[in-house]
Scaffold this motif. Structure first.
Motif, PDB file in Angstrom:
ATOM      1  N   ASP A  77      99.266  33.082  17.847  1.00  0.00           N
ATOM      2  CA  ASP A  77     100.501  33.377  17.105  1.00  0.00           C
ATOM      3  C   ASP A  77     100.143  33.853  15.697  1.00  0.00           C
ATOM      4  N   GLN A  78     101.169  34.234  14.933  1.00  0.00           N
ATOM      5  CA  GLN A  78     101.006  34.693  13.553  1.00  0.00           C
ATOM      6  C   GLN A  78     101.822  33.807  12.619  1.00  0.00           C
ATOM      7  N   GLY A  79     101.801  32.500  12.945  1.00  0.00           N
ATOM      8  CA  GLY A  79     102.600  31.546  12.203  1.00  0.00           C
ATOM      9  C   GLY A  79     101.901  31.037  10.961  1.00  0.00           C
ATOM     10  N   GLN A  80     102.309  29.790  10.567  1.00  0.00           N
ATOM     11  CA  GLN A  80     101.854  29.222   9.315  1.00  0.00           C
ATOM     12  C   GLN A  80     100.439  28.641   9.396  1.00  0.00           C
ATOM     13  N   GLY A  81      99.906  28.406  10.593  1.00  0.00           N
ATOM     14  CA  GLY A  81      98.546  27.883  10.749  1.00  0.00           C
ATOM     15  C   GLY A  81      98.482  26.351  10.732  1.00  0.00           C
ATOM     16  N   ILE A  82      97.299  25.837  11.070  1.00  0.00           N
ATOM     17  CA  ILE A  82      97.082  24.378  11.172  1.00  0.00           C
ATOM     18  C   ILE A  82      95.916  24.003  10.279  1.00  0.00           C
ATOM     19  N   PRO A  83      96.058  22.938   9.464  1.00  0.00           N
ATOM     20  CA  PRO A  83      94.918  22.513   8.642  1.00  0.00           C
ATOM     21  C   PRO A  83      93.720  22.137   9.513  1.00  0.00           C
ATOM     22  N   ALA A  84      92.513  22.332   8.993  1.00  0.00           N
ATOM     23  CA  ALA A  84      91.284  22.082   9.777  1.00  0.00           C
ATOM     24  C   ALA A  84      91.152  20.619  10.187  1.00  0.00           C
ATOM     25  N   ASP A  85      91.630  19.679   9.331  1.00  0.00           N
ATOM     26  CA  ASP A  85      91.479  18.264   9.663  1.00  0.00           C
ATOM     27  C   ASP A  85      92.436  17.788  10.740  1.00  0.00           C
ATOM     28  N   LYS A  86      93.354  18.678  11.181  1.00  0.00           N
ATOM     29  CA  LYS A  86      94.305  18.279  12.216  1.00  0.00           C
ATOM     30  C   LYS A  86      94.123  19.067  13.511  1.00  0.00           C
ATOM     31  N   LEU A  87      93.084  19.896  13.572  1.00  0.00           N
ATOM     32  CA  LEU A  87      92.864  20.686  14.789  1.00  0.00           C
ATOM     33  C   LEU A  87      92.553  19.813  16.009  1.00  0.00           C
ATOM     34  N   GLU A  88      92.001  18.610  15.790  1.00  0.00           N
ATOM     35  CA  GLU A  88      91.692  17.700  16.907  1.00  0.00           C
ATOM     36  C   GLU A  88      92.801  16.676  17.096  1.00  0.00           C
ATOM     37  N   THR A  89      93.381  16.172  16.001  1.00  0.00           N
ATOM     38  CA  THR A  89      94.375  15.093  16.114  1.00  0.00           C
ATOM     39  C   THR A  89      95.689  15.558  16.703  1.00  0.00           C
ATOM     40  N   ILE A  90      95.987  16.849  16.614  1.00  0.00           N
ATOM     41  CA  ILE A  90      97.276  17.323  17.125  1.00  0.00           C
ATOM     42  C   ILE A  90      97.398  17.137  18.636  1.00  0.00           C
ATOM     43  N   PHE A  91      96.275  16.870  19.336  1.00  0.00           N
ATOM     44  CA  PHE A  91      96.333  16.654  20.790  1.00  0.00           C
ATOM     45  C   PHE A  91      96.629  15.200  21.128  1.00  0.00           C
ATOM     46  N   GLY A  92      96.807  14.335  20.097  1.00  0.00           N
ATOM     47  CA  GLY A  92      97.160  12.950  20.344  1.00  0.00           C
ATOM     48  C   GLY A  92      98.650  12.756  20.468  1.00  0.00           C
ATOM     49  N   TRP A  93      99.030  11.509  20.770  1.00  0.00           N
ATOM     50  CA  TRP A  93     100.448  11.188  20.943  1.00  0.00           C
ATOM     51  C   TRP A  93     101.165  11.266  19.595  1.00  0.00           C
ATOM     52  N   PHE A  94     102.326  11.923  19.590  1.00  0.00           N
ATOM     53  CA  PHE A  94     103.208  12.010  18.425  1.00  0.00           C
ATOM     54  C   PHE A  94     102.492  12.599  17.206  1.00  0.00           C
ATOM     55  N   GLN A  95     101.512  13.439  17.460  1.00  0.00           N
ATOM     56  CA  GLN A  95     100.785  14.063  16.363  1.00  0.00           C
ATOM     57  C   GLN A  95     101.360  15.455  16.117  1.00  0.00           C
TER      58      GLN A  95
END
Length: 865
Positions: free
Chosen positions: A790-808
């Motif tokens: 996508d061409q959205g707002q992007g994801i911080p580097a420290d959350k590239l792994e945690t976003i796959f967790g529950w309610f992340q």
């Protein structure tokens, strides 16, 4: 016979039949014994056989019944068909109980094999006979001679045994041997021995007595042959009597003469001095011992006379008497010298008595010792001393052990040749080692043995002092301990928890492989270290206080010790982990402590899971409470009729409640779906699918939502077969597309593509443009890689792994406005992992994000899987 299949009436009939058959058999047997039948039938392995007793055989049967030897007729299986009364008398068992029994029953157990060998000899038509031992009803052994012969009656072979009692023969042989032995003694003895019968005639005499008499004494009257006078009436007195009282000489001489009749009447002479003058004039001084000879019932049947020649001794006594007279003259001259010498002798005697007392005390101490203490000759190894400890340890008394060769008596098993051990004792003065002995019962005894060389006053080796300590139980315990240790090691080396053993001071003596794994230390590196070194310094001081209290104040009941703590420690990768440590004492032999056993359980993951549970509960309660609060507020306003007069506002409240209800339903559905995937209860049925079709179907589903948000799709696909569950992959793609739409700026483009990675080179080229190179270690071509960019707002580097967790979520407030639950990416990861693929994200803030996932090719899977 299965009695369960019979009724009571049938069983009673069967018993009546058996009783009738038993009575008939007993009557038949009695008739056979009385000789009143001419034939009888015997059941054999080949069927029934008829044996006839023809009238012409009556004479032979009568002969067998009257013969003194036992006669037994036996079938091929050892059953007794016939036995005469002589055999029954021999074994002292009624004839009725012998017939029908097994002949082997009367053979002593040790001779059974010998009997079988005899039967094999008989089968070869050879002379089959030998000595055996029977056993009678009183379990007494009877020596017999058995002769076996084969008989053929009506083509049925039986065996006839003739049993001869050898008891009397053996007794006669013993008597003859005793007679020969007695004769040998009389011929070789160094004294005059005479045996007389009840009339006083000499029936036995030693060769020395022959020489003393000067003639053959046998069958002569003792008193007529030899005149023995008691020594208190010497020859000078007799001469005076003859000169002064010639008429009374016979009476006086008879009164002082030894008569054999006095012995035959029961009188005993012990150590009486007599003299005898031979016809040639030679006089002998003798020492007389005489006593009656008794039979087995105590009747006097003769006399035994023993004459010891003391002529030389008497001469020497006379010489001694003369020398004594001369000595008395010299005694006066030596009195002073002897007095002084006596003083020295008293001192020496006192020292000897002290030494003897000391030796006696030492002997008493040796007898009190539990160990075996013995002495043996340096050359022959003959035992010369044996203490009470040896009697208790081995079972042999002193009388039984002393005089025996030690290694033969004890059947010693040496760890090295005996000659080498003896050479070491002579060279070094001692030897130590373990020996295996056998006690009196044949039981093996393992001892710790110490040999010490003993020398006489001149320093010459004379004997060996041997001290044996029974270590049989100790060796058995060591063996049991070794087995137990082997089992313990086998168990601990397979455990998925750390195990360590320490001594009483807490120094490590053993660690299992798992302990070595989590600590990163080998067993050699941990051995001798304090177990507290494993604990992180932050927790060590707290644990140390309790540990020191345990060491200084050991509890009386070790079972009450409950030492369990959760501590931090350095994992092998130098990362701080958490562990639960249990410590308990190791007890041996009635609460005797040998050390401690510790169990280390890594609880890092458990603590992480517990934290995740707490976080989940917190987040879930918050996420659930938010829509419920909105629903409750909207419905509360509607229920309170606040907006009854404002239809537009009331409609707005209803829409808020409906939207939050839909969000709550999505949240619950996502939680249930994710829980199913993670529990493993959901089985994804896979099939061959075209990757391009899956992308197109997913894009078509999300097209309305994209148009609503003014988002364009750019699709770059290749047609390739993959092995997947199509619904699950479409769900994954739609979740990723939905997130891309939500977080993209209007009038931007979302690119969806797939590419075949068929080699390591292709993979390297692709990952050269990516930042997550760690996946190169877990991805193995060939596979298909999907991309949603996508061409959205992007994801911080420290959350590239945690976003796959529950309610992340990157921004929970923004997501909530867009209707997100925070569970979509967790669902995607579980689906891809169940397809044996990988999913990850890369992003540049302000430029957009790209989500990647991989799926296997069809050719990599069997369709039956």
């Amino acid at each position: 016979m299965n009695l369960d299949n019979y009724s009571t009436e049938e069983l009673l009939q069967e018993i009546q039949v058996l009783q009738t058959r038993l009575t008939t058999a007993e009557d038949t047997l009695e008739t056979i014994h009385q000789g009143a039948v001419d034939a009888f039938v015997i059941a054999t392995p080949e069927g029934e056989k008829v044996f006839t007793l023809q009238s012409g055989d009556y004479t032979y049967r009568l002969l067998i019944e009257q013969m003194s030897e036992g006669a037994v007729i036996v079938t091929s299986d050892g059953g007794i068909l016939y036995a005469n009364q002589a055999f029954a008398n021999l074994v002292q068992i009624p004839l009725a109980k012998i017939i029908g029994s097994k002949f082997q029953r009367f053979i002593l157990e040790r001779d059974v094999d010998k009997l079988q060998a005899l039967m094999k000899i008989k089968e070869q038509n050879l002379a089959a006979a030998g000595e055996f031992s029977l056993i009678n009803i009183h379990q007494q052994e009877i020596s017999v001679y058995i002769n076996a012969n084969s008989l053929n009656i009506n083509s049925y072979e039986i065996t006839c045994f003739i049993v001869t009692d050898l008891t009397e023969k053996h007794q006669n042989e013993q008597i003859i041997a005793s007679e020969r032995f007695a004769r040998s003694i009389l011929e070789q003895v160094g004294e005059s021995i005479v045996v007389c019968d009840e009339t006083g005639k000499i029936i036995r005499a030693s060769q020395v007595f022959h020489t003393l008499c000067g003639t053959n004494p046998l069958w002569q009257n003792f008193d007529n042959l030899i005149s023995l006078f008691f020594s208190h009436l010497d020859s000078n007195i007799i001469t005076n009597i003859i000169q002064s009282l010639p008429n009374y000489v016979p009476d006086i001489m008879a009164e002082h003469r030894f008569h054999i009749n006095t012995v035959l009447q029961g009188q005993t002479y012990q150590g009486v001095e007599v003299y005898f003058q031979r016809p040639d004039g030679q006089q002998f001084d003798l020492f007389l011992n005489a006593r009656p000879l008794l039979n087995s019932i105590g009747e006097i049947i003769g006399a035994i006379v023993n004459l010891t020649d003391i002529t030389e001794r008497k001469r020497q006594e006379a010489e001694i008497h003369q020398a004594k007279l001369e000595l008395e003259i010299r005694v006066a001259q030596r009195t002073a010298e002897l007095t002084e010498l006596n003083k020295h002798l008293l001192i020496t005697l006192d020292e000897i008595e002290k030494k003897q007392q000391k030796l006696w005390e030492q002997a008493q101490l040796l007898d009190l010792a539990h160990d075996t203490i013995l002495t043996k000759d340096i050359n022959s190894s003959v035992i010369t001393f044996w203490n009470n400890g040896g009697e208790k340890m081995y079972g042999w008394t002193k009388a039984e052990a002393i005089g025996k060769v030690s290694h033969k008596l004890l059947k010693t098993q040496f760890p090295q040749p005996l000659a080498e051990i003896q050479a070491q004792v002579l060279k070094l003065g001692y030897w130590e080692g373990e020996l295996i002995h056998s006690d009196k019962n044949g039981t093996y005894v393992t001892v710790s043995s110490r040999w010490v060389l003993q020398k006489d006053e001149s320093g010459k080796p004379v004997k060996i002092l041997e001290i044996n300590n029974d270590i049989t139980q100790q060796k058995q315990k060591e063996a049991d301990l070794k087995k137990s240790e082997t089992k313990f090691r086998s168990l601990t080396e397979c455990l998925p928890i750390g195990v360590f053993l320490t001594d009483k001071e807490g120094k490590i003596i053993y660690t299992n492989p798992y302990y070595q794994k989590i600590s990163g230390l080998t067993i050699a590196a941990t051995r001798g270290k304090n177990w507290l070194d494993f604990i992180h310094a932050d927790d060590r001081e707290k644990i140390l206080k309790e540990w020191l209290m345990i060491l200084n104040n050991s509890p009386k009941d070790f079972c009450e010790l409950d030492f369990c703590h959760e501590v931090k420690y350095f994992y092998q990768d130098n990362q701080i982990h958490y562990a639960r440590i249990h410590l308990a004492p190791m007890l041996i032999e009635q609460e005797k402590m040998s050390g401690y056993i510790g169990i280390v359980e890594d609880i890092t993951e458990i603590r992480a899971v517990e934290k995740m549970k707490k976080d989940f509960i917190s987040i879930a309660s918050h996420e659930l409470r938010t829509p419920l609060t909105a629903i409750n507020g909207a419905l509360g306003l509607l229920a309170g009729k606040v907006y009854d007069k404002n239809p537009e506002k009331r409609s707005q409240m209803i829409n808020i409640a409906a939207a939050q209800t839909a969000r709550l339903v999505r949240l619950v559905n996502d939680i249930l779906a994710l829980q199913k995937l993670e529990s493993g209860n959901t089985i994804l049925v896979k099939q061959s699918c075209d990757a391009a079709n899956l992308i197109i179907d997913s894009v078509n589903l999300m097209q309305p939502e994209a148009e609503k948000n003014h988002i364009n799709f750019n699709i770059n696909t290749i047609s390739i077969e993959i092995w997947v569950n199509p619904d699950a992959i479409i769900q994954t793609l739609t979740n990723l597309l939905s997130n891309a739409i939500k977080f993209s700026t209007p009038c931007t483009t979302i690119t969806v593509s797939n590419i075949l990675v068929d080699s390591q080179e292709t993979q390297a080229q692709i990952f050269a443009h990516l930042t997550n190179n760690s996946l190169l270690n877990v991805l193995y071509p060939p596979y298909v890689m999907f991309q949603v960019q996508d061409q959205g707002q992007g994801i911080p580097a420290d959350k590239l792994e945690t976003i796959f967790g529950w309610f992340q979520q990157v921004d929970s407030s923004d997501s909530r406005e867009k209707g997100g639950t925070g569970l979509g990416l967790s669902i995607c990861r579980n689906i891809i992992q169940q397809h044996e693929g990988q999913i990850w994200a890369e992003s540049n803030l302000g430029q957009g994000s790209t989500f990647f996932f991989t799926l296997p090719l069809r050719e990599n899977h069997n369709e039956n899987t």
